[in-house]
Design an enzyme around this catalytic site. Structure first.
Site, PDB file in Angstrom:
ATOM      1  N   ASP A 199     122.952  -7.257 -41.315  1.00  0.00           N
ATOM      2  CA  ASP A 199     122.483  -6.131 -40.501  1.00  0.00           C
ATOM      3  C   ASP A 199     123.015  -4.824 -41.106  1.00  0.00           C
ATOM      4  OD1 ASP A 199     121.677  -5.944 -37.136  1.00  0.00           O
ATOM      5  OD2 ASP A 199     122.376  -4.183 -38.203  1.00  0.00           O
ATOM      6  N   HIS A 256     120.615 -12.365 -33.665  1.00  0.00           N
ATOM      7  CA  HIS A 256     121.837 -11.763 -34.210  1.00  0.00           C
ATOM      8  C   HIS A 256     122.927 -12.824 -34.340  1.00  0.00           C
ATOM      9  CE1 HIS A 256     120.808  -7.415 -33.466  1.00  0.00           C
ATOM     10  NE2 HIS A 256     119.995  -7.963 -32.586  1.00  0.00           N
ATOM     11  N   GLN A 284     115.904  -4.518 -27.310  1.00  0.00           N
ATOM     12  CA  GLN A 284     115.177  -4.813 -28.555  1.00  0.00           C
ATOM     13  C   GLN A 284     114.655  -3.514 -29.152  1.00  0.00           C
ATOM     14  OE1 GLN A 284     111.834  -7.522 -28.206  1.00  0.00           O
ATOM     15  NE2 GLN A 284     111.747  -7.879 -30.408  1.00  0.00           N
ATOM     16  N   ASN A 341     117.572 -10.210 -28.314  1.00  0.00           N
ATOM     17  CA  ASN A 341     117.026  -9.258 -27.355  1.00  0.00           C
ATOM     18  C   ASN A 341     115.504  -9.334 -27.314  1.00  0.00           C
ATOM     19  OD1 ASN A 341     119.672  -8.260 -26.959  1.00  0.00           O
ATOM     20  ND2 ASN A 341     119.463  -6.899 -28.728  1.00  0.00           N
ATOM     21  N   HIS A 361     114.213 -11.751 -33.913  1.00  0.00           N
ATOM     22  CA  HIS A 361     115.404 -11.942 -34.748  1.00  0.00           C
ATOM     23  C   HIS A 361     116.546 -12.401 -33.865  1.00  0.00           C
ATOM     24  CE1 HIS A 361     115.094  -7.746 -33.465  1.00  0.00           C
ATOM     25  NE2 HIS A 361     116.412  -7.743 -33.362  1.00  0.00           N
TER      26      HIS A 361
HETATM   27  P1  AMP Z   1     117.588  -5.316 -31.820  1.00  0.00           P
HETATM   28  O1  AMP Z   1     118.199  -4.106 -31.143  1.00  0.00           O
HETATM   29  O2  AMP Z   1     117.981  -6.617 -31.201  1.00  0.00           O
HETATM   30  O3  AMP Z   1     116.091  -5.166 -31.980  1.00  0.00           O
HETATM   31  O4  AMP Z   1     118.248  -5.357 -33.259  1.00  0.00           O
HETATM   32  C1  AMP Z   1     117.730  -4.683 -34.356  1.00  0.00           C
HETATM   33  C2  AMP Z   1     118.809  -4.755 -35.411  1.00  0.00           C
HETATM   34  O5  AMP Z   1     118.215  -4.559 -36.655  1.00  0.00           O
HETATM   35  C3  AMP Z   1     119.916  -3.716 -35.258  1.00  0.00           C
HETATM   36  O6  AMP Z   1     121.173  -4.379 -35.217  1.00  0.00           O
HETATM   37  C4  AMP Z   1     119.770  -2.866 -36.525  1.00  0.00           C
HETATM   38  O7  AMP Z   1     121.020  -2.450 -37.024  1.00  0.00           O
HETATM   39  C5  AMP Z   1     119.086  -3.816 -37.470  1.00  0.00           C
HETATM   40  N1  AMP Z   1     118.251  -3.221 -38.499  1.00  0.00           N
HETATM   41  C6  AMP Z   1     117.282  -2.309 -38.329  1.00  0.00           C
HETATM   42  N2  AMP Z   1     116.682  -2.036 -39.510  1.00  0.00           N
HETATM   43  C7  AMP Z   1     117.282  -2.822 -40.432  1.00  0.00           C
HETATM   44  C8  AMP Z   1     117.114  -3.014 -41.829  1.00  0.00           C
HETATM   45  N3  AMP Z   1     116.194  -2.337 -42.521  1.00  0.00           N
HETATM   46  N4  AMP Z   1     117.909  -3.902 -42.461  1.00  0.00           N
HETATM   47  C9  AMP Z   1     118.852  -4.590 -41.761  1.00  0.00           C
HETATM   48  N5  AMP Z   1     119.054  -4.469 -40.440  1.00  0.00           N
HETATM   49  C10 AMP Z   1     118.292  -3.586 -39.790  1.00  0.00           C
END
Ligand code: AMP
Ligand code: ZN
Length: 135
Positions: free
Chosen positions: A32, A103, A95, A88, A101
């Site tokens: 992440d 985590h 989300q 999420n 995805h």
């Molecule tokens: P969520 O809030 O559950 O949708 O999580 C989205 C996650 O994606 C967050 O922890 C971000 O830090 C991560 N994220 C967003 N864009 C990228 C990216 N390009 N590469 C890696 N992680 C990302």
């Protein structure tokens, strides 16, 4: 099936580079970019599913098997003290990227993170009513 406008589709399928921890024909596991703790990673299916509701049962089963494998490896290599799996669904639930995805969050003593909720205190009657709503 991919979604042309989805960044996680592009990452999962290698069109955008990522720090990849694992890859097979169905998934890519990446670090992440905004980690909660050292080693925070994401399991991304290569096909586009917006959230848990859209995930096929077979993929859902594979996700949990992969989560177990990754958590075991990461716990050993990072020497973390615990582990959270977080997933999420929907904006209200936190989300921000609408491609399913999971985590993988290694936890360390005194890592300063809080992943949790304020517990409520429902009565037995309220719990009964909720149970009857769900089942
Ligand atoms: P969520 O809030 O559950 O949708 O999580 C989205 C996650 O994606 C967050 O922890 C971000 O830090 C991560 N994220 C967003 N864009 C990228 C990216 N390009 N590469 C890696 N992680 C990302
Ligand atoms: Zn996608």
């Amino acid at each position: 099936m991919k979604n042309d406008n989805c960044i996680f589709c592009k990452i999962a399928n290698g069109e955008i580079p990522s720090k990849t921890l694992y890859e097979d024909e169905d998934f890519r596991v990446i670090l992440d970019l905004g980690p909660a703790t050292k080693g925070h990673a994401l399991i991304l299916p290569k096909d586009h599913f917006a959230n848990l509701y859209e995930l096929p049962d077979e993929t859902a089963a594979k996700v949990m098997q992969l989560a177990k494998k990754m958590a075991t490896q990461m716990t050993e290599k990072l020497v973390c003290d615990g582990f959270n799996l977080v997933q999420n669904n929907g904006e209200v639930a936190g989300q921000t990227v609408f491609h399913f995805h999971l985590h993988l969050i290694p936890r360390y003593e005194n890592d300063g993170q809080k992943i949790g909720w304020n517990p409520g205190s429902p009565s037995q009657d309220e719990l009964e009513e909720i149970k009857n709503t769900i089942v």
